[in-house]
Design an enzyme around this catalytic site. Structure first.
Site, short mmCIF file in Angstrom:
data_model
loop_
_atom_site.label_atom_id
_atom_site.label_comp_id
_atom_site.label_asym_id
_atom_site.label_seq_id
_atom_site.Cartn_x
_atom_site.Cartn_y
_atom_site.Cartn_z
N ARG A 156 1.05 -1.15 0.10
CA ARG A 156 -0.40 0.04 0.25
C ARG A 156 0.42 1.72 -0.19
NH1 ARG A 156 -4.89 -1.08 -1.70
NH2 ARG A 156 -6.34 -2.49 -0.88
N ALA A 172 -11.11 -6.60 -0.86
CA ALA A 172 -11.36 -6.16 -1.32
C ALA A 172 -11.32 -4.71 -2.44
CB ALA A 172 -11.44 -4.36 -0.17
N GLU A 175 -13.89 -9.56 -6.33
CA GLU A 175 -13.02 -9.12 -5.62
C GLU A 175 -11.86 -10.26 -5.54
OE1 GLU A 175 -10.96 -6.48 -5.74
OE2 GLU A 175 -12.11 -5.29 -7.51
N GLU A 212 -8.54 -10.99 -6.25
CA GLU A 212 -7.90 -11.70 -5.57
C GLU A 212 -7.39 -12.95 -4.30
OE1 GLU A 212 -8.31 -8.76 -2.21
OE2 GLU A 212 -8.02 -6.38 -4.09
N GLU A 217 -16.08 7.99 1.38
CA GLU A 217 -16.68 6.70 0.71
C GLU A 217 -17.37 5.30 2.00
OE1 GLU A 217 -13.09 3.42 0.46
OE2 GLU A 217 -12.28 4.43 1.76
N GLU A 261 -2.90 -5.13 -13.85
CA GLU A 261 -0.99 -5.70 -14.14
C GLU A 261 -0.19 -4.75 -12.69
OE1 GLU A 261 -1.16 -3.79 -17.57
OE2 GLU A 261 -1.77 -5.07 -19.37
N GLU A 265 -1.11 -4.36 -9.34
CA GLU A 265 -1.60 -5.77 -8.54
C GLU A 265 -0.93 -6.72 -8.44
OE1 GLU A 265 -5.93 -6.33 -6.92
OE2 GLU A 265 -5.84 -6.39 -8.60
#
Length: 150
Positions: A63, A75, A92, A96, A119, A138, A140
């Site tokens: 991150r 997520a 997701e 993932e 959000e 790409e 990730e």
């Protein structure tokens, strides 16, 4: 309290790929004026994938904001405003973790940083996981591991 605070204007400062940053011009019943930061986010969904033995799948990924890897539940942001959270959560999950599920149940809706951001993240629990294939973006890089709660 709403009568004591009034937004008199909003200016777009920056439009990014994920967020829009605004300056809100505020006026208060006592005559004071101030500028407040406001960040708009279209929303997201997350999923708690539960294996048959009760372990939970978690993802580790880098991150940028924290300059390190974090351990998270899968997520991602909604593909478009108004997309159903359950649809996003299912997507997701597969992207993932490489698992999918037809058994997603709503758990909770979170508002992460209400002082300056709108959000909304809907969180689901996924049971009856079926092996599939990861479909990472790409940019990730995700490690998936199962953890025992507690």
């Amino acid at each position: 309290m709403k009568d004591e605070i009034k937004r008199t204007g909003r200016e777009l400062v920056h439009k990014g790929a994920i967020i829009e940053v605004y300056t809100d011009h505020m006026e208060f019943s006592n005559g004071h004026r101030a500028d407040w930061d406001f960040i708009h986010h279209d929303g997201a969904a997350a999923v708690v994938p539960v294996l048959p033995d009760g372990r939970i799948l978690m993802v580790k990924q880098f991150r940028n904001a924290l300059e390190r890897e974090t351990l998270e539940i899968p997520a991602g942001k909604l593909d478009e405003p108004g997309e159903a959270g359950i649809v996003c959560a299912g997507r997701e999950l597969e992207e993932e973790t490489g698992y999918r599920s037809d058994d997603l149940a709503w758990l909770i809706t979170l508002r992460t940083t209400v002082a300056f951001c709108d959000e909304r993240i809907e969180i689901y629990v996924a049971a009856n996981l079926k092996p599939s294939k990861q479909k990472l973006d790409e940019d990730e890089f995700v490690d998936v591991k199962a953890y025992t709660p507690g």
